[in-house]
Design a protein around this motif. Structure first.
Motif, short mmCIF file in Angstrom:
data_model
loop_
_atom_site.label_atom_id
_atom_site.label_comp_id
_atom_site.label_asym_id
_atom_site.label_seq_id
_atom_site.Cartn_x
_atom_site.Cartn_y
_atom_site.Cartn_z
N MET A 200 46.16 30.21 111.87
CA MET A 200 46.57 31.67 112.71
C MET A 200 46.28 32.59 113.14
O MET A 200 45.46 33.17 114.23
CB MET A 200 48.36 31.14 112.86
CG MET A 200 49.13 31.64 113.33
SD MET A 200 50.90 32.22 112.11
CE MET A 200 51.01 30.43 112.22
N PHE A 201 46.05 33.38 112.46
CA PHE A 201 45.69 34.98 112.54
C PHE A 201 44.38 35.09 113.17
O PHE A 201 44.02 35.36 114.45
CB PHE A 201 45.39 35.63 111.50
CG PHE A 201 44.08 36.44 111.29
CD1 PHE A 201 45.09 37.93 111.89
CD2 PHE A 201 43.44 37.00 111.14
CE1 PHE A 201 45.14 38.82 111.71
CE2 PHE A 201 43.14 38.41 111.09
CZ PHE A 201 43.34 39.92 111.86
N ARG A 202 42.96 33.55 113.30
CA ARG A 202 41.75 33.95 113.34
C ARG A 202 41.93 33.32 114.36
O ARG A 202 41.28 33.79 116.46
CB ARG A 202 40.92 32.59 113.14
CG ARG A 202 39.30 32.17 113.28
CD ARG A 202 38.54 31.51 112.44
NE ARG A 202 37.15 31.89 113.17
CZ ARG A 202 36.71 31.06 114.11
NH1 ARG A 202 37.75 30.87 115.61
NH2 ARG A 202 35.32 31.80 114.08
N LEU A 203 43.17 32.41 115.18
CA LEU A 203 42.93 31.71 116.65
C LEU A 203 43.40 33.18 118.06
O LEU A 203 43.49 33.23 118.69
CB LEU A 203 44.45 30.58 116.77
CG LEU A 203 44.05 29.21 116.74
CD1 LEU A 203 44.75 28.65 116.78
CD2 LEU A 203 43.28 28.90 117.10
N VAL A 204 44.01 34.28 116.86
CA VAL A 204 45.18 35.16 117.54
C VAL A 204 43.82 36.12 117.75
O VAL A 204 43.56 37.08 118.16
CB VAL A 204 45.83 35.94 116.71
CG1 VAL A 204 46.38 37.38 117.03
CG2 VAL A 204 47.48 34.97 116.51
N LEU A 205 43.18 36.57 117.16
CA LEU A 205 42.14 37.05 116.99
C LEU A 205 40.95 36.54 117.71
O LEU A 205 40.57 37.56 119.31
CB LEU A 205 41.02 37.30 115.84
CG LEU A 205 39.99 37.80 115.47
CD1 LEU A 205 39.88 39.77 115.79
CD2 LEU A 205 39.44 37.70 114.08
N VAL A 206 40.80 35.39 118.35
CA VAL A 206 39.78 34.90 119.65
C VAL A 206 40.31 34.98 120.81
O VAL A 206 39.27 35.72 121.29
CB VAL A 206 39.45 32.88 119.01
CG1 VAL A 206 39.03 32.85 120.11
CG2 VAL A 206 38.98 32.86 117.88
N THR A 207 42.25 35.23 121.03
CA THR A 207 43.05 35.16 122.23
C THR A 207 42.20 36.62 122.84
O THR A 207 42.72 37.04 123.60
CB THR A 207 43.81 34.21 122.31
OG1 THR A 207 43.78 33.68 121.60
CG2 THR A 207 44.88 34.82 123.00
#
Length: 250
Positions: free
Chosen positions: A182-189
């Motif tokens: 979840m954190f990585r997806l937020v980072l990519v976004t």
């Protein structure tokens, strides 16, 4: 998106999620390795897609199993993981822009080391390890999670040594991987580097993940944990060698 590519990705997602649900790890490693071998999706895009599917698998696993999470190892592992996800994500972008061959080599070596870890089982601890140790192994897992959305191997090694039930180990690992994803997806976004077709590929693989996660919990195979570990070892080792050997030979 060719129909045969979608069908292959669905099958790969099913197989990886099935193993993950039974063991608590290996989803990202197996799926990333298979994608790298088939060339189905660019690796940076695949890391985003795997993050999506990791969350889907975690939801199915944790709906009933969340009470088994070992809270202290869970929180300490995340404390170490979150900052290192950022570091791993930056490294992935550097390698992807400079040398895809080096990226495949790194991924292959990571998968091989992870497979050996399954066979060379660590000695069990008599009591829970120190708090800094969970932070340290969580940080190593976070680095790998930032690179390939595969935060498992270092943390799996450490958590499987703990005097915890198999359910607690599995649910704790799945929960850590879910928060990492979840954190990585937020980072990519936040970085504005969202792959154009990532959501479509994720939706294509989602049915396989959901069906495999349910089936593995509802009708688990009549195999011991040791047998499951050996099967996962063979799959990971073959995948890693298939990535590394051509690079070395070339």
């Amino acid at each position: 998106m060719p129909s045969e590519g979608v069908a292959l990705f669905l099958l790969l997602s099913f197989a990886a999620a099935y193993v993950q649900t039974l063991t608590g790890f290996a989803f990202g490693l197996l799926l990333m390795g298979a994608i790298a071998l088939t060339g189905l999706i660019p690796l940076p895009d695949a890391a985003v897609i795997i993050g999506f599917l990791t969350l889907a698998n975690a939801v199915v696993v944790l709906v009933k199993g969340w009470r088994a999470i070992a809270l202290m190892p869970f929180l300490l592992s995340l404390l170490g993981a979150i900052p290192m996800i950022v570091v791993g994500y930056i490294l992935l972008n550097l390698l992807a822009s400079s040398s895809l061959v080096a990226l495949r080599l790194v991924l292959g070596l990571v998968i091989i080391m992870s497979s050996l870890q399954l066979i060379l089982r660590p000695a069990a601890c008599g009591s829970l390890s120190s708090k800094p140790s969970f932070v340290f192994f969580g940080a190593l897992g976070g680095l790998m999670g930032g690179l390939f959305s595969t935060a498992g191997p270092p943390l799996v090694y450490h958590v499987y040594r703990q005097p915890l039930s198999h359910a607690a180990i599995r649910e704790t690992l799945v929960a850590v991987f879910a928060i990492n994803a979840m954190f990585r997806l937020v980072l990519v976004t936040a970085s504005g580097e969202w792959p154009a077709l990532a959501s479509i590929w994720a939706l294509a693989g989602l049915p396989g993940v959901l069906v495999a996660s349910y089936a593995a919990r509802r009708w688990p195979p009549q195999l011991s944990q040791n047998t499951m570990r050996r099967l996962a070892f063979v799959l990971l080792l073959m995948s890693g060698l298939s990535l590394v050997v051509p690079v070395i030979a070339g």
